[in-house]
Write an enzyme that holds these catalytic residues in place. Structure first.
Site, PDB file in Angstrom:
ATOM      1  N   LYS A  26      14.586  10.538   7.832  1.00 29.39           N
ATOM      2  CA  LYS A  26      15.951  10.233   8.262  1.00 29.39           C
ATOM      3  C   LYS A  26      16.950  10.558   7.149  1.00 29.39           C
ATOM      4  O   LYS A  26      17.955  11.224   7.355  1.00 29.39           O
ATOM      5  CB  LYS A  26      16.029   8.753   8.640  1.00 29.39           C
ATOM      6  CG  LYS A  26      17.402   8.273   9.022  1.00 29.39           C
ATOM      7  CD  LYS A  26      17.342   6.797   9.378  1.00 29.39           C
ATOM      8  CE  LYS A  26      18.718   6.205   9.560  1.00 29.39           C
ATOM      9  NZ  LYS A  26      18.682   4.779   9.893  1.00 29.39           N
ATOM     10  N   HIS A  57     -16.894  -9.480  13.086  1.00 30.50           N
ATOM     11  CA  HIS A  57     -17.975  -9.357  12.106  1.00 30.50           C
ATOM     12  C   HIS A  57     -17.412  -9.336  10.690  1.00 30.50           C
ATOM     13  O   HIS A  57     -18.115  -8.958   9.756  1.00 30.50           O
ATOM     14  CB  HIS A  57     -18.796  -8.097  12.389  1.00 30.50           C
ATOM     15  CG  HIS A  57     -19.478  -8.146  13.720  1.00 30.50           C
ATOM     16  ND1 HIS A  57     -20.797  -8.529  13.870  1.00 30.50           N
ATOM     17  CD2 HIS A  57     -19.001  -7.929  14.966  1.00 30.50           C
ATOM     18  CE1 HIS A  57     -21.112  -8.508  15.156  1.00 30.50           C
ATOM     19  NE2 HIS A  57     -20.037  -8.151  15.840  1.00 30.50           N
ATOM     20  N   GLY A  99      14.508   3.108  10.553  1.00 28.86           N
ATOM     21  CA  GLY A  99      13.244   3.834  10.406  1.00 28.86           C
ATOM     22  C   GLY A  99      12.095   3.172  11.148  1.00 28.86           C
ATOM     23  O   GLY A  99      11.362   3.812  11.910  1.00 28.86           O
ATOM     24  N   ARG A 100      11.916   1.867  10.954  1.00 28.50           N
ATOM     25  CA  ARG A 100      10.745   1.189  11.536  1.00 28.50           C
ATOM     26  C   ARG A 100      10.893   0.971  13.031  1.00 28.50           C
ATOM     27  O   ARG A 100       9.963   0.539  13.694  1.00 28.50           O
ATOM     28  CB  ARG A 100      10.502  -0.131  10.809  1.00 28.50           C
ATOM     29  CG  ARG A 100      11.692  -1.067  10.791  1.00 28.50           C
ATOM     30  CD  ARG A 100      11.464  -2.170   9.777  1.00 28.50           C
ATOM     31  NE  ARG A 100      12.633  -3.013   9.587  1.00 28.50           N
ATOM     32  CZ  ARG A 100      13.616  -2.780   8.731  1.00 28.50           C
ATOM     33  NH1 ARG A 100      13.590  -1.680   7.987  1.00 28.50           N
ATOM     34  NH2 ARG A 100      14.619  -3.613   8.601  1.00 28.50           N
ATOM     35  N   GLU A 156       9.170  -5.976   7.186  1.00 31.38           N
ATOM     36  CA  GLU A 156      10.355  -5.362   6.572  1.00 31.38           C
ATOM     37  C   GLU A 156      11.618  -5.878   7.264  1.00 31.38           C
ATOM     38  O   GLU A 156      12.681  -5.958   6.662  1.00 31.38           O
ATOM     39  CB  GLU A 156      10.271  -3.837   6.672  1.00 31.38           C
ATOM     40  CG  GLU A 156      11.167  -3.120   5.687  1.00 31.38           C
ATOM     41  CD  GLU A 156      10.840  -1.646   5.530  1.00 31.38           C
ATOM     42  OE1 GLU A 156      10.345  -1.260   4.459  1.00 31.38           O
ATOM     43  OE2 GLU A 156      11.079  -0.879   6.472  1.00 31.38           O
ATOM     44  N   LYS A 165      11.638   1.356  -6.051  1.00 29.44           N
ATOM     45  CA  LYS A 165      11.910   2.803  -6.005  1.00 29.44           C
ATOM     46  C   LYS A 165      12.669   3.238  -7.260  1.00 29.44           C
ATOM     47  O   LYS A 165      12.363   4.246  -7.880  1.00 29.44           O
ATOM     48  CB  LYS A 165      12.802   3.114  -4.794  1.00 29.44           C
ATOM     49  CG  LYS A 165      12.085   3.347  -3.504  1.00 29.44           C
ATOM     50  CD  LYS A 165      13.094   3.932  -2.501  1.00 29.44           C
ATOM     51  CE  LYS A 165      12.679   3.647  -1.082  1.00 29.44           C
ATOM     52  NZ  LYS A 165      13.717   3.964  -0.110  1.00 29.44           N
ATOM     53  N   GLU A 222       8.285  10.936  -1.521  1.00 29.63           N
ATOM     54  CA  GLU A 222       6.938  11.276  -1.056  1.00 29.63           C
ATOM     55  C   GLU A 222       6.990  12.453  -0.084  1.00 29.63           C
ATOM     56  O   GLU A 222       6.206  13.404  -0.181  1.00 29.63           O
ATOM     57  CB  GLU A 222       6.298  10.075  -0.344  1.00 29.63           C
ATOM     58  CG  GLU A 222       5.930   8.914  -1.245  1.00 29.63           C
ATOM     59  CD  GLU A 222       7.084   7.933  -1.450  1.00 29.63           C
ATOM     60  OE1 GLU A 222       8.253   8.282  -1.183  1.00 29.63           O
ATOM     61  OE2 GLU A 222       6.804   6.808  -1.911  1.00 29.63           O
TER      62      GLU A 222
HETATM   63  C1  G6Q Z   1      12.152   1.657   7.637  1.00 23.11           C
HETATM   64  C2  G6Q Z   1      12.458   1.938   6.265  1.00 23.11           C
HETATM   65  C3  G6Q Z   1      11.503   2.898   5.585  1.00 23.11           C
HETATM   66  C4  G6Q Z   1      11.757   4.362   5.890  1.00 23.11           C
HETATM   67  C5  G6Q Z   1      10.978   5.221   4.906  1.00 23.11           C
HETATM   68  C6  G6Q Z   1      11.164   6.693   5.148  1.00 23.11           C
HETATM   69  O1  G6Q Z   1      12.832   0.967   8.363  1.00 23.11           O
HETATM   70  O2  G6Q Z   1      13.767   2.345   6.160  1.00 23.11           O
HETATM   71  O3  G6Q Z   1      10.154   2.620   5.845  1.00 23.11           O
HETATM   72  O4  G6Q Z   1      11.406   4.670   7.201  1.00 23.11           O
HETATM   73  O5  G6Q Z   1      11.367   4.905   3.608  1.00 23.11           O
HETATM   74  O6  G6Q Z   1      12.511   7.033   5.073  1.00 23.11           O
HETATM   75  P1  G6Q Z   1      13.030   8.432   5.502  1.00 23.11           P
HETATM   76  O7  G6Q Z   1      12.799   8.584   6.978  1.00 23.11           O
HETATM   77  O8  G6Q Z   1      14.492   8.441   5.157  1.00 23.11           O
HETATM   78  O9  G6Q Z   1      12.249   9.452   4.734  1.00 23.11           O
END
Ligand code: G6Q
Length: 537
Positions: free
Chosen positions: A210, A386, A267-268, A354, A501, A216
């Protein structure tokens, strides 16, 4: 917008706190009578919620309904779907955004709740449809004219967990010949293991971010681009992007195609946006994606019902609040009796913790002494039986359990052995565990005694279809949102992930050899320098 009050100030709170002193005893005679099992059932969008095995009675349920009304939970949900600014902390700098992940699937009604966002979602879906058709009819192919039959989805956090868990859940519906891989971790072994399994010449790389700035994801993208170049292939012919409009990744030159998600989708909460549906469309086809979205939209509509008995997400949320806030359980386990849901608890772990792992209210005040979100964890049963069920049955920590099960398997390939199919064995185990946790069992040997009275519930559907998966995803999203409203916190930001971060960036600087002259005094910086040196040596 109206300011909502702290849960402890809501008029019905003391009444519920009083009832929590003597909650319903699931081990008492007749506690699990058939009439109660029948009465304590709520249905929506293909799911039945069986909750007779919760420590509630009619009085508690009436109190929880009052709580929902006094906290305006459904009212807030409706406002959210209609575009209110929900992602904010009053009086302090905050994201100040709408929260409109529900608009991504509000594509089936004549009058969407928020037409602008649904219009944008519809346009992205149309782009996706064209893209998938071009892949299908061969107008989009590799340099040799061969089909692109493999996709690597590159993303992390919300750009990985939800989409991956939905893909895993719906693999049974995968289109023949299509292959999907995921790379999320900056650990180079994650990428290396995937790159070994694919033929890059027929691979599309779906870079999902996003912000377009995530370390990463950008690192893994560079690594993959280099691999393409190493084989004499042009990465721009193989890489597509899902990103925010105007983000650093929004570049028609670098990518074959770009799909957008918008700042009102967290994002989530983004699995039903292009973040999930580009990869799902490639793997499953557009029709399956539409079924998935339709299931989610049905559950969103159910979440607008006022009555607790008609609103399954609200009921699930408030049973959770009862267990966590009033009965004091610190954690909650989500245990799917479905192998296809093996990554679902991992997705929920992010989405729930989160969102609701917060310590300040929507006015920026401490929520103490109130506790907000519980620790959520889980694994598929029966494997869990188990492993950790010992603690669930006899441990000193009471863990409320949310079981998820299905009457029929996905593939329908089953065998009857000793008078029952594997699916029947699976469901029998689920029911047995639910009952054992609730009822317990006396024994004169204390080590063989089961105390029981352990609250649990069952979410049951016929089969894990795309539509049901959409409904399940939306059910938990709405549960999390309702609980956040109830605890009067902002479930839509994630400031708590920032510090680590920033420090990681500083450690990297130091590992590259920068600023070693700062190695004096007992400052936090010095700790970092020492740590960086230890890793370098
Ligand atoms: C979710 C967070 C987080 C995010 C990641 C990836 O709600 O904001 O998990 O989705 O850090 O972010 P980008 O999509 O910006 O790479």
């Amino acid at each position: 917008m109206k300011r909502w009050q702290a849960l402890t100030e809501v008029p019905v709170y003391p009444h519920l706190a009083g009832l929590a002193q003597q909650p319903f005893d699931l081990t008492s005679p007749g506690a699990l009578a058939p009439a109660r099992m029948q009465q304590y059932c709520c249905s929506a969008a293909g799911f039945d919620l069986l909750y007779a095995t919760q420590r509630v009675n009619d009085e508690v349920l009436a109190g929880l309904q009052e709580l929902a009304d006094q906290c305006g939970l459904v009212e807030q949900f409706r406002q959210m779907r209609r575009g209110a600014i929900m992602n904010r902390i009053h009086g302090f700098a905050s994201e100040e955004r709408q929260v409109l992940h529900t608009a991504c699937r509000d594509l089936f009604a004549d009058n969407p709740a928020e037409p602008v966002a649904s219009g944008q979602a519809g346009r992205e879906m149309a782009k996706l449809r064209t893209f998938l058709e071009e892949l299908e009819n061969g107008s989009l192919a590799n340099a040799q004219g061969d089909p692109l039959d493999t996709m690597i989805h590159v993303g992390i956090g919300g750009s990985d967990l939800g989409p991956r868990s939905v893909y895993e859940a719906l693999r049974a519906y995968k289109r023949p010949g299509r292959r999907v891989f995921f790379i999320s971790n900056v650990d180079p072994d994650d990428a290396a293991a995937v790159l070994r399994q694919v033929n890059l010449a027929s691979t599309l790389v779906n870079v999902v971010s996003k912000s377009g700035t995530t370390l990463e994801t950008l690192t893994n993208e560079s690594l993959i681009r280099r691999a393409f170049e190493g084989q004499g292939l042009d990465p721009a012919r193989h890489c597509i992007a899902v990103t925010g409009e105007g983000s650093p990744m929004d570049s028609p030159v670098r990518y074959l195609r770009s799909f957008y998600m918008f700042d009102y989708i967290g994002g989530r909460y983004s699995s039903s946006s292009m973040v999930g549906t580009v990869m799902l469309g490639f793997a499953l086809g557009i029709e399956v994606v539409l079924e998935f979205l339709e299931g989610a939209s049905l559950m969103d509509l159910a979440a607008e019902e006022t009555g607790l008995q008609q609103n399954l997400p609200l009921l699930l949320a408030l049973l959770g609040v009862w267990n966590h806030t009033f009965l004091g359980s610190a954690t909650v386990a989500v245990l799917p009796y479905s192998q296809a849901l093996h990554r679902f608890s991992a997705h929920l772990q992010q989405c729930d913790m989160e969102s609701n792992g917060k310590s300040v209210s929507r006015s920026g005040e401490s929520v103490a002494p109130l506790k907000t979100g519980p620790i959520l964890w889980g694994e598929p049963g029966t494997n869990g039986q188990h492993a950790f069920y010992q603690l669930l049955h006899q441990g000193t920590e009471v863990v409320p359990v949310e079981f998820i099960g299905f009457r029929h398997s996905q593939y329908g390939e089953d065998l009857e052995i000793e008078g029952s199919t594997s699916q029947q064995k699976l469901v029998a185990n689920l029911l047995a565990q639910s009952l054992a946790m609730a009822r317990g069992q006396e024994n004169e040997n204390p080590n063989r005694r089961f105390p029981g009275n352990r609250p649990n519930l069952i979410l049951l559907a016929d089969r894990l279809t795309p539509k049901i998966m959409g409904a399940l995803l939306a059910l938990y999203e709405a549960k999390i949102v309702f609980q956040g409203f109830c605890w009067n916190i902002n479930s839509f930001d994630q400031e708590g992930v920032q510090l680590g971060k920033v420090l990681a960036g500083r450690v990297l600087d130091l590992m590259r050899g920068g600023r070693e002259k700062d190695d004096v005094g007992l400052s936090p910086e010095m700790t970092l320098i020492k740590m960086a040196k230890m890793v370098r040596e």
